[in-house]
Design an enzyme around this catalytic site. Structure first.
Site, PDB file in Angstrom:
ATOM      1  N   ASP A  37       0.869  -1.187   0.000  1.00  0.00           N
ATOM      2  CA  ASP A  37       0.000   0.000   0.000  1.00  0.00           C
ATOM      3  C   ASP A  37       0.904   1.236   0.000  1.00  0.00           C
ATOM      4  OD1 ASP A  37      -1.721   2.191   0.960  1.00  0.00           O
ATOM      5  OD2 ASP A  37      -3.181   0.624   1.376  1.00  0.00           O
ATOM      6  N   ILE A  38       0.668   2.157  -0.945  1.00  0.00           N
ATOM      7  CA  ILE A  38       1.577   3.329  -1.020  1.00  0.00           C
ATOM      8  C   ILE A  38       1.304   4.372   0.069  1.00  0.00           C
ATOM      9  CG2 ILE A  38       2.397   3.319  -3.426  1.00  0.00           C
ATOM     10  CD1 ILE A  38       0.258   5.481  -3.978  1.00  0.00           C
ATOM     11  N   GLN A 100     -14.223   3.101   1.704  1.00  0.00           N
ATOM     12  CA  GLN A 100     -13.545   2.524   0.530  1.00  0.00           C
ATOM     13  C   GLN A 100     -13.202   3.634  -0.458  1.00  0.00           C
ATOM     14  OE1 GLN A 100     -15.847  -0.429  -1.633  1.00  0.00           O
ATOM     15  NE2 GLN A 100     -14.100  -1.037  -2.899  1.00  0.00           N
ATOM     16  N   HIS A 106     -10.440  -5.542  -2.338  1.00  0.00           N
ATOM     17  CA  HIS A 106      -9.107  -5.852  -1.794  1.00  0.00           C
ATOM     18  C   HIS A 106      -9.182  -6.022  -0.288  1.00  0.00           C
ATOM     19  CE1 HIS A 106      -9.711  -1.504  -1.915  1.00  0.00           C
ATOM     20  NE2 HIS A 106      -9.041  -1.452  -0.777  1.00  0.00           N
ATOM     21  N   HIS A 108      -6.909  -5.463   3.217  1.00  0.00           N
ATOM     22  CA  HIS A 108      -5.745  -4.816   3.819  1.00  0.00           C
ATOM     23  C   HIS A 108      -5.147  -5.767   4.859  1.00  0.00           C
ATOM     24  CE1 HIS A 108      -6.785  -0.560   2.618  1.00  0.00           C
ATOM     25  NE2 HIS A 108      -7.990  -1.094   2.543  1.00  0.00           N
TER      26      HIS A 108
HETATM   27  P1  AMP Z   1      -9.711   1.362   0.409  1.00  0.00           P
HETATM   28  O1  AMP Z   1      -9.877   2.775   0.901  1.00  0.00           O
HETATM   29  O2  AMP Z   1     -10.113   0.291   1.353  1.00  0.00           O
HETATM   30  O3  AMP Z   1     -10.352   1.276  -0.961  1.00  0.00           O
HETATM   31  O4  AMP Z   1      -8.146   1.154   0.217  1.00  0.00           O
HETATM   32  C1  AMP Z   1      -7.435   1.588  -0.880  1.00  0.00           C
HETATM   33  C2  AMP Z   1      -5.989   1.580  -0.488  1.00  0.00           C
HETATM   34  O5  AMP Z   1      -5.227   1.712  -1.664  1.00  0.00           O
HETATM   35  C3  AMP Z   1      -5.565   2.729   0.450  1.00  0.00           C
HETATM   36  O6  AMP Z   1      -5.022   2.185   1.641  1.00  0.00           O
HETATM   37  C4  AMP Z   1      -4.537   3.496  -0.378  1.00  0.00           C
HETATM   38  O7  AMP Z   1      -3.483   3.950   0.430  1.00  0.00           O
HETATM   39  C5  AMP Z   1      -4.084   2.465  -1.376  1.00  0.00           C
HETATM   40  N1  AMP Z   1      -3.610   2.967  -2.658  1.00  0.00           N
HETATM   41  C6  AMP Z   1      -4.122   3.961  -3.415  1.00  0.00           C
HETATM   42  N2  AMP Z   1      -3.429   4.079  -4.568  1.00  0.00           N
HETATM   43  C7  AMP Z   1      -2.480   3.109  -4.545  1.00  0.00           C
HETATM   44  C8  AMP Z   1      -1.450   2.711  -5.458  1.00  0.00           C
HETATM   45  N3  AMP Z   1      -1.256   3.314  -6.635  1.00  0.00           N
HETATM   46  N4  AMP Z   1      -0.641   1.691  -5.087  1.00  0.00           N
HETATM   47  C9  AMP Z   1      -0.803   1.066  -3.893  1.00  0.00           C
HETATM   48  N5  AMP Z   1      -1.757   1.394  -3.009  1.00  0.00           N
HETATM   49  C10 AMP Z   1      -2.582   2.405  -3.320  1.00  0.00           C
END
Ligand code: AMP
Length: 148
Positions: A37-38, A100, A106, A108
């Site tokens: 996760d970035i 979300q 996905h 976490h």
């Molecule tokens: P959610 O809010 O449960 O949909 O989680 C989405 C997650 O994706 C968040 O924790 C973000 O930090 C992560 N995220 C967003 N863009 C990217 C990316 N390009 N690469 C990796 N993680 C990402």
């Protein structure tokens, strides 16, 4: 995003799956991909995504949902070991009202260390060199554990 919203082929994770956007991959199989996760909520925060075009738990097949949990179950111990974290947390958000932010299902995996609070969800972008190094350490641990 509504729970019955149509799947958006251009969401960030669809682009990562197509290879249109980069990621720090730690594990992949026929049905799932796991990467860093970035905007990690703790060091070692990993996402397990389905390769199925599904937005949330209401729109994914039971079989594809099981594949996400199978991968989570397979790699979480290695993440915990690599990060020397005494515990870890799982989270899976459905709909923008639940927090979300990416409309592609996905899980976490967030390592937890007693006494240290987790960071805010999807807020602070990690240092990329650090994230790459942590990703490599986790990927190596997963590969070693799966080879055993
Ligand atoms: P959610 O809010 O449960 O949909 O989680 C989405 C997650 O994706 C968040 O924790 C973000 O930090 C992560 N995220 C967003 N863009 C990217 C990316 N390009 N690469 C990796 N993680 C990402």
């Amino acid at each position: 995003m509504k729970l019955d919203e149509a799947y958006d082929d251009n969401n960030i994770f669809a682009k990562i799956l197509r290879g249109d956007l980069p990621s720090f991959k730690v594990y992949e199989d026929a049905h799932t991909l796991a990467f860093m996760d970035i905007m990690p909520q703790s060091p070692g925060h990993v996402l397990v995504i389905t390769k199925t075009p599904a937005t949330n738990l209401l729109t994914i097949s039971a079989e594809a949902a099981r594949a996400v949990m199978d991968t989570t179950h397979k790699i979480a111990p290695s993440i915990q070991k690599a990060m020397q974290a005494p515990g870890f947390m799982l989270a899976q958000l459905n709909g923008s009202e639940a927090g979300q932010t990416v409309p592609h299902l996905h899980m976490h995996i967030v390592p937890r260390t007693g006494g240290i609070d987790i960071g805010f969800h999807a807020r602070d972008v990690a240092d990329m060199d650090e994230l790459k190094a942590i990703g490599e350490k986790i990927a190596a641990q997963i590969a070693a554990d799966l080879a055993d």
